[in-house]
Design an enzyme around this catalytic site. Sequence first.
Site, PDB file in Angstrom:
ATOM      1  N   ARG A  83       0.838  -1.191   0.000  1.00  0.00           N
ATOM      2  CA  ARG A  83       0.000   0.000   0.000  1.00  0.00           C
ATOM      3  C   ARG A  83       0.872   1.240   0.000  1.00  0.00           C
ATOM      4  NH1 ARG A  83      -4.876   2.042   3.411  1.00  0.00           N
ATOM      5  NH2 ARG A  83      -4.917   4.133   2.563  1.00  0.00           N
ATOM      6  N   ARG A  92      -6.234   2.054  -3.877  1.00  0.00           N
ATOM      7  CA  ARG A  92      -5.416   1.373  -2.879  1.00  0.00           C
ATOM      8  C   ARG A  92      -5.482  -0.139  -3.045  1.00  0.00           C
ATOM      9  NH1 ARG A  92      -8.040   4.056   1.158  1.00  0.00           N
ATOM     10  NH2 ARG A  92      -7.234   5.871   0.126  1.00  0.00           N
ATOM     11  N   ASP A  95      -7.070  -1.599   2.109  1.00  0.00           N
ATOM     12  CA  ASP A  95      -7.397  -0.648   3.161  1.00  0.00           C
ATOM     13  C   ASP A  95      -8.070  -1.441   4.270  1.00  0.00           C
ATOM     14  OD1 ASP A  95      -7.736   1.847   4.302  1.00  0.00           O
ATOM     15  OD2 ASP A  95      -9.561   2.309   3.185  1.00  0.00           O
ATOM     16  N   ASP A  97      -9.809  -0.878   7.978  1.00  0.00           N
ATOM     17  CA  ASP A  97     -10.284   0.129   8.927  1.00  0.00           C
ATOM     18  C   ASP A  97     -10.980  -0.537  10.112  1.00  0.00           C
ATOM     19  OD1 ASP A  97      -9.465   2.355   7.470  1.00  0.00           O
ATOM     20  OD2 ASP A  97     -11.377   2.506   6.385  1.00  0.00           O
TER      21      ASP A  97
HETATM   22  N1  ROI Z   1     -15.262   3.753  -2.296  1.00  0.00           N
HETATM   23  C1  ROI Z   1     -15.690   2.499  -2.208  1.00  0.00           C
HETATM   24  N2  ROI Z   1     -16.728   2.094  -2.939  1.00  0.00           N
HETATM   25  N3  ROI Z   1     -15.079   1.589  -1.377  1.00  0.00           N
HETATM   26  C2  ROI Z   1     -14.015   1.941  -0.608  1.00  0.00           C
HETATM   27  O1  ROI Z   1     -13.489   1.093   0.135  1.00  0.00           O
HETATM   28  C3  ROI Z   1     -13.563   3.273  -0.680  1.00  0.00           C
HETATM   29  N4  ROI Z   1     -12.514   3.702   0.082  1.00  0.00           N
HETATM   30  C4  ROI Z   1     -12.090   4.948   0.035  1.00  0.00           C
HETATM   31  C5  ROI Z   1     -12.720   5.989  -0.851  1.00  0.00           C
HETATM   32  C6  ROI Z   1     -11.673   6.513  -1.801  1.00  0.00           C
HETATM   33  C7  ROI Z   1     -13.266   7.094   0.031  1.00  0.00           C
HETATM   34  N5  ROI Z   1     -13.801   5.462  -1.628  1.00  0.00           N
HETATM   35  C8  ROI Z   1     -14.225   4.175  -1.540  1.00  0.00           C
HETATM   36  O2  ROI Z   1     -11.093   5.321   0.810  1.00  0.00           O
END
Ligand code: ROI
Length: 148
Positions: A83, A92, A95, A97
């Site tokens: 990443r 990315r 991610d 979270d």
């Molecule tokens: N949009 C979607 N559909 N899924 C994500 O995980 C995601 N993650 C982000 C941003 C760029 C805000 N948009 C996203 O960080």
Amino acid sequence: MNTVYIALGSNQNNPVYHVEKGIRQINHLSQTKVLKKSSLYTTKPIGPQNQPDFINAVIKVSTNNNPVELLDILQEIEQQHNRKRVKRWGPRTLDLDILIFNELEINEDRLTIPHPEMIKRDFVLIPLLEITHYDFFIPKYGKIKKFL
Ligand code: ROI
């Protein structure tokens, strides 16, 4: 034991692979086990639209780590997926979270729990609903069904 919900997202280089592999890596941690896993959802990018669709999922885990330890571990896994934090809200490879950690409310520089964006994002709420139920209570915010 702590009960934690984690969101996964990827939109680069075989995103299904990154999400599945991320879940396996979390399950292989010594202090953390995956209890439930949502389906993988293909979602349109929120924010900048000129990027590939995402694969999103949510898992429920039990862990003996505290929130900051878990954050460090998840960031380490993100790094293993190469990443690069080039662009805020850009594409990315993986991610991870922390959405919810027990009933905790944390407001620190590195960590805001519950995740403040989660109630606005269908790509989080729908997989979270799949592994919980309409009356599931999001600490600080209330029942998930209010936000769907
Ligand atoms: N949009 C979607 N559909 N899924 C994500 O995980 C995601 N993650 C982000 C941003 C760029 C805000 N948009 C996203 O960080």
